[in-house]
Design a protein around this motif. Structure first.
Motif, mmCIF file in Angstrom:
data_model
loop_
_atom_site.group_PDB
_atom_site.id
_atom_site.type_symbol
_atom_site.label_atom_id
_atom_site.label_comp_id
_atom_site.label_asym_id
_atom_site.label_seq_id
_atom_site.Cartn_x
_atom_site.Cartn_y
_atom_site.Cartn_z
ATOM 1 N N LEU A 176 116.153 21.926 -43.802
ATOM 2 C CA LEU A 176 117.061 21.698 -42.675
ATOM 3 C C LEU A 176 118.417 22.337 -42.917
ATOM 4 O O LEU A 176 119.054 22.841 -41.984
ATOM 5 N N THR A 177 118.875 22.319 -44.164
ATOM 6 C CA THR A 177 120.133 22.998 -44.476
ATOM 7 C C THR A 177 120.018 24.493 -44.235
ATOM 8 O O THR A 177 120.910 25.119 -43.640
ATOM 9 N N LEU A 178 118.908 25.069 -44.668
ATOM 10 C CA LEU A 178 118.690 26.498 -44.431
ATOM 11 C C LEU A 178 118.584 26.800 -42.941
ATOM 12 O O LEU A 178 119.118 27.815 -42.462
ATOM 13 N N LEU A 179 117.906 25.915 -42.191
ATOM 14 C CA LEU A 179 117.790 26.113 -40.748
ATOM 15 C C LEU A 179 119.146 26.036 -40.078
ATOM 16 O O LEU A 179 119.461 26.850 -39.192
ATOM 17 N N LEU A 180 119.978 25.079 -40.496
ATOM 18 C CA LEU A 180 121.302 24.947 -39.904
ATOM 19 C C LEU A 180 122.169 26.171 -40.206
ATOM 20 O O LEU A 180 122.881 26.670 -39.320
ATOM 21 N N VAL A 181 122.094 26.670 -41.428
ATOM 22 C CA VAL A 181 122.868 27.865 -41.772
ATOM 23 C C VAL A 181 122.403 29.063 -40.955
ATOM 24 O O VAL A 181 123.212 29.847 -40.435
ATOM 25 N N THR A 182 121.083 29.216 -40.784
ATOM 26 C CA THR A 182 120.551 30.338 -40.011
ATOM 27 C C THR A 182 120.974 30.256 -38.548
ATOM 28 O O THR A 182 121.439 31.239 -37.958
ATOM 29 N N LEU A 183 120.813 29.070 -37.948
ATOM 30 C CA LEU A 183 121.187 28.915 -36.541
ATOM 31 C C LEU A 183 122.687 29.073 -36.339
ATOM 32 O O LEU A 183 123.127 29.660 -35.337
ATOM 33 N N SER A 184 123.473 28.572 -37.282
ATOM 34 C CA SER A 184 124.921 28.732 -37.172
ATOM 35 C C SER A 184 125.309 30.205 -37.232
ATOM 36 O O SER A 184 126.199 30.665 -36.496
ATOM 37 N N GLY A 185 124.624 30.956 -38.104
ATOM 38 C CA GLY A 185 124.891 32.390 -38.162
ATOM 39 C C GLY A 185 124.533 33.114 -36.877
ATOM 40 O O GLY A 185 125.268 33.982 -36.394
ATOM 41 N N LEU A 186 123.378 32.736 -36.306
ATOM 42 C CA LEU A 186 122.956 33.382 -35.053
ATOM 43 C C LEU A 186 123.898 33.047 -33.908
ATOM 44 O O LEU A 186 124.290 33.933 -33.132
ATOM 45 N N VAL A 187 124.263 31.762 -33.785
ATOM 46 C CA VAL A 187 125.181 31.374 -32.712
ATOM 47 C C VAL A 187 126.558 31.978 -32.937
ATOM 48 O O VAL A 187 127.207 32.440 -31.993
ATOM 49 N N GLY A 188 127.002 32.001 -34.198
ATOM 50 C CA GLY A 188 128.294 32.609 -34.481
ATOM 51 C C GLY A 188 128.334 34.095 -34.172
ATOM 52 O O GLY A 188 129.361 34.633 -33.746
ATOM 53 N N SER A 189 127.189 34.777 -34.348
ATOM 54 C CA SER A 189 127.160 36.208 -34.046
ATOM 55 C C SER A 189 127.355 36.483 -32.558
ATOM 56 O O SER A 189 127.802 37.567 -32.176
ATOM 57 N N LEU A 190 127.032 35.505 -31.705
ATOM 58 C CA LEU A 190 127.250 35.703 -30.274
ATOM 59 C C LEU A 190 128.728 35.864 -29.947
ATOM 60 O O LEU A 190 129.083 36.511 -28.951
ATOM 61 N N TRP A 191 129.593 35.279 -30.782
ATOM 62 C CA TRP A 191 131.035 35.365 -30.556
ATOM 63 C C TRP A 191 131.665 36.581 -31.226
ATOM 64 O O TRP A 191 132.801 36.949 -30.891
ATOM 65 N N VAL A 192 130.948 37.200 -32.161
ATOM 66 C CA VAL A 192 131.558 38.261 -32.969
ATOM 67 C C VAL A 192 130.883 39.619 -32.754
ATOM 68 O O VAL A 192 131.555 40.639 -32.530
ATOM 69 N N VAL A 193 129.561 39.642 -32.821
ATOM 70 C CA VAL A 193 128.819 40.908 -32.763
ATOM 71 C C VAL A 193 128.820 41.440 -31.332
ATOM 72 O O VAL A 193 128.512 40.716 -30.381
#
Length: 602
Positions: A176-193
């Motif tokens: 779950l920690t790995l899933l949260l880190v992955t999803l946070s990265g994907l959602v965060g990329s929507l604001w940056v990439v």
């Protein structure tokens, strides 16, 4: 009791788990598994060349500058929900939030998190980094893009190597920690990439507009809120798990999962415009009659002293329920009568004292409320105005048909499997005939028949939408195959289980529900999950009969847009990736379920 039996009765045989396979370093693993002999070495080299050629061709197609991937980016909303009104799109996000809440709460209550040792995580990251570097070298990237992706692969592999070398098996994290880190990265990329902002408006010139920068605020903000809701719901699930009884909480969550699809579809998404005069003048009185008379009947049928007379009365209720479809009357009356017949037939199995009777009556009233509300909502006009015969399409329609088909066909398949293994000749012959007849007809034939022919034979005043008719036909088809999977599980139950249940005084129904079926369904998990995967994939046949599922939109709608003519290959490849993601996750969930139940280990 003899001396021998008294001694042996206290003997406990300890369970010894199988020995663990030793973990080899990467170089030794490759030598042991891929180059252990001359034949294996030749097979490895030839297979690698073929796989590299396939990967090279696929990457060359995907990253070819001539590909029209902007067609997919611009029409993502069309692929997901077809022409659902933008002004009411908040309903889509509300449904997504409810499903995420249920998912997160379920993950917390069932403790789905698995522990992953950091060295194992490092090995996985190291292999992922190597694969990413290899794919980067095969892809037709520009020099700058190749350098960026190689640096990314090097970082991933470097982190993996660091975890592999400088951590031990006692240090771990959770999935779950790995899933949260992955999803946070994907959602965060929507604001940056800078993915770009693509839009398609019919009343604008040009209709297609691709602007540089990040995605639209209407996309990245809702997904950020969805992530926060999922995290909060997980902590809520953990709180409920610690404060409430586990079994009662799990049953409640399962009931919420069962009620979520019709609730979200027919109340949230469809937004029916209830005519309160009709509701109070017709629907509520019908509900009141069934609630009072049905409760009185079930109260009598659930008494242990009722005996065979109760079974005869229950059979007569079933006959009356089937006869209602031969005469003109409201659909809610017919369906409530069938529901009462089902509860009447099962009353003897759940009979007992006053407390058991009270629970059974409350169960009847709860299901009757849901049934009455659902029929009323379906028969009420919708406020959502969309082109076509159904208010939603795309991936949403694909998931809706698959979910309703599985939910409806599962109890039907169980009943058919039990009937086919029954000692009563009439039930065994009827179920065998149905199963073999349905399995001998192609699915597309059944879909076309229920879509076109069945509405012609309905009684006067009865109407079925095309989607409803297709779901009914698909559920009947699916139940025949599911029955055979369950029958295999039933035959795997040891005969001693039946004899033990009979020895403690259980009836046939009680033995089947509480002893046989749990063991049979556990043994049938692999074929049942395979069947569910097949049901989801075969929804692609909806495109042949003209329903606007995700494949129909990708194959026929998008390529006919003036701006994206000739984009069929790109669209179909994107849809194939979506199908693969869903089926792969279902397969992994099946593997985890098998591990939790110990299937194949004991």
């Amino acid at each position: 009791m003899s001396e021998l039996s008294s001694v042996t009765g206290n003997i406990t045989i300890p369970y010894t788990p199988p020995p663990e396979t030793p973990k080899l370093p990467p170089r030794e693993w490759v030598k042991e598994n891929l180059f252990s002999s001359k034949f294996n070495s030749i097979l490895t080299v030839v297979s690698s060349i073929l796989l590299l050629a396939i990967a090279r061709g696929l990457l060359s197609f995907i990253f070819n500058p001539e590909r029209q991937w902007n067609a997919t980016a611009t029409n993502l909303r069309l692929l997901m929900t077809q022409a659902y009104p933008e002004s009411q799109y908040v309903r889509i996000w509300v449904c997504a939030a409810i499903l995420l809440i249920l998912t997160s709460v379920s993950m917390a209550i069932w403790r789905t998190a698995r522990v992953v040792a950091l060295p194992d995580l490092g090995r996985r990251l190291l292999s992922r980094g190597a694969i990413l570097a290899l794919l980067t070298l095969l892809a037709p990237f520009s020099g700058r893009a190749t350098l960026i992706w190689l640096l990314t692969a090097a970082v991933v592999a470097g982190v993996g190597e660091g975890l592999r070398r400088f951590t031990n098996d006692d240090q771990a994290t959770t999935t779950l920690t790995l899933l949260l880190v992955t999803l946070s990265g994907l959602v965060g990329s929507l604001w940056v990439v800078p993915y770009g902002h693509h839009s398609f408006l019919m009343d604008r010139t040009p209709r297609v507009l691709a602007e540089p920068g990040t995605v639209a605020m209407t996309t990245k903000l809702p997904w950020t809120i969805m992530l926060l809701i999922a995290v909060a719901a997980y902590f809520l699930g953990g709180f409920l798990r610690e404060r409430l009884p586990v079994n009662a909480t799990r049953i409640t969550v399962l009931l919420l999962w069962l009620m979520a699809p019709p609730f979200l579809l027919y109340l949230v998404l469809r937004d029916p415009s209830f005519e309160m005069g009709h509701v109070f003048g017709t629907d509520i009185p019908i509900f009141g009659v069934y609630a009072v008379l049905g409760s009185a009947l079930l109260l009598w049928l659930s008494r242990p002293s009722t005996g065979e007379a109760g079974r005869i009365v229950a059979a007569l209720v079933l006959i009356v329920g089937c006869a209602t479809f031969l005469t003109p009357m409201r659909m809610i009356v017919r369906l409530d009568m069938l529901l009462l017949a089902a509860f009447a037939l099962a009353a003897h199995t759940f009979s007992g004292g006053p407390r058991a009777q009270k629970r059974y009556i409350f169960g009847w009233l709860g299901v009757l409320v849901v049934m009455s509300w659902m029929v009323t909502a379906i028969n009420t006009p919708s406020t959502v105005k969309v082109p076509g015969g159904f208010f939603i399409g795309g991936l949403s329609l694909t998931l809706m048909v698959a979910i309703f088909t599985i939910v409806i066909s599962f109890p039907l398949g169980l009943a058919l499997a039990l009937a086919r293994t029954s000692t009563m000749p009439i039930f065994r012959l009827l179920s065998t005939w149905f199963i073999e007849f349905v399995r001998g007809i192609p699915l597309i034939t059944i879909l076309i028949f229920f879509s076109i022919m069945v509405p012609l034979f309905l009684p006067k005043g009865m109407h079925l939408s095309e989607v409803t008719a297709v779901v009914i036909g698909y559920a009947l088809f699916s139940s025949a195959y599911l029955a055979e999977n369950v029958r295999g599980g039933l035959q795997s139950v040891d005969r001693g289980q039946h004899e033990a249940a009979a020895a403690v005084g259980m009836t046939t129904a009680q033995k089947t529900i509480f002893i046989v079926l749990p063991q049979a369904l556990r043994a049938a998990i692999p074929p049942l999950v395979g069947h569910c995967i097949g049901v989801f994939k075969e929804t692609s046949l909806l495109a042949i009969i003209g329903l606007f599922d995700i494949l129909y939109i990708a194959r026929y709608v998008m390529p006919n847009q003036t701006e994206f003519m000739g984009s069929t290959k790109e669209n179909v490849l994107f849809v194939s990736a979506i199908y693969w993601i869903f089926t792969y996750q279902m397969s992994k969930a099946s593997q985890r379920l098998e591990q939790r139940t110990g299937l194949g280990e004991r």
